[in-house]
Design an enzyme around this catalytic site. Structure first.
Site, PDB file in Angstrom:
ATOM      1  N   CYS A  43       0.846  -1.194   0.000  1.00  0.00           N
ATOM      2  CA  CYS A  43       0.000   0.000   0.000  1.00  0.00           C
ATOM      3  C   CYS A  43       0.885   1.249   0.000  1.00  0.00           C
ATOM      4  CB  CYS A  43      -0.975  -0.056   1.171  1.00  0.00           C
ATOM      5  SG  CYS A  43      -2.248   1.211   1.125  1.00  0.00           S
ATOM      6  N   ASP A 100      -9.099  -3.612  -7.274  1.00  0.00           N
ATOM      7  CA  ASP A 100      -8.691  -2.586  -6.308  1.00  0.00           C
ATOM      8  C   ASP A 100      -9.402  -1.287  -6.654  1.00  0.00           C
ATOM      9  OD1 ASP A 100      -7.349  -0.623  -4.788  1.00  0.00           O
ATOM     10  OD2 ASP A 100      -5.463  -1.738  -4.882  1.00  0.00           O
ATOM     11  N   HIS A 132      -7.763  -4.536  -3.220  1.00  0.00           N
ATOM     12  CA  HIS A 132      -6.633  -3.931  -2.521  1.00  0.00           C
ATOM     13  C   HIS A 132      -6.349  -4.756  -1.266  1.00  0.00           C
ATOM     14  CE1 HIS A 132      -3.939  -0.589  -1.710  1.00  0.00           C
ATOM     15  NE2 HIS A 132      -4.297  -0.671  -0.435  1.00  0.00           N
TER      16      HIS A 132
END
Length: 163
Positions: A43, A100, A132
């Site tokens: 991330c 995502d 995600h």
């Protein structure tokens, strides 16, 4: 959630400098082999992986897990991975989820296009059904098959590039 507030206030330049200092410490203390340094991140850390690979050409390789590739330019974040992709020398493997909602596939394709003129031999893998944070086994977004495949790819990528 408290950590997000802190991380959001740290300039990219400080993060890159902190990583430089970490490598210098490991090298000077004989606790690490500075000839075999790699980076991975998830991330926010995935975005930093791309940026640090552009910043430090002495890295052997990087693996960026669903790191944001584009964004608004600010004093804290003056560049994004798409901005440094063409000049990248370090091979980075990007692992992204096709579902995502925070990283649209068109930005992943934009990154692929920007990587083409680079000499880095970077690659991007998209797991079509993954959201995600598909590697985060403590979250509902975890996808075991994709996570295990990504981990195998990370290990192979690092081995291939001398880590």
């Amino acid at each position: 959630d408290e950590i997000r507030k802190v991380v959001a206030t740290v300039p990219d330049a400080q993060v890159l400098s902190d990583l430089d200092a970490t490598i210098a410490w490991a090298s000077q203390s004989a606790k690490g082999d500075s000839r075999r340094v790699a980076i991975t991140g998830f991330c926010w850390g995935g975005r930093i992986t791309w940026l640090y690979a552009a910043h430090n050409p002495n890295l052997k390789a990087g693996v960026a897990w669903y790191g944001r590739l584009v964004g608004n330019t600010t004093d804290l974040t003056p560049k994004h991975p798409v901005d440094v992709a063409a000049a990248l020398k370090v091979p980075v493997l990007g692992l992204y989820g096709g579902k995502d909602t925070g990283i649209p596939l068109d930005t992943v394709e934009q990154m692929r296009d920007r990587l083409k003129p680079s000499s880095s031999q970077s690659e991007i893998i998209v797991y079509p059904e993954a959201p995600h944070a598909f590697f985060a086994d403590y979250r509902p977004s975890y996808r075991e098959t994709e996570a295990k495949d990504g981990w195998k790819r990370l290990q192979a990528w690092f081995q291939q590039h001398g880590v």
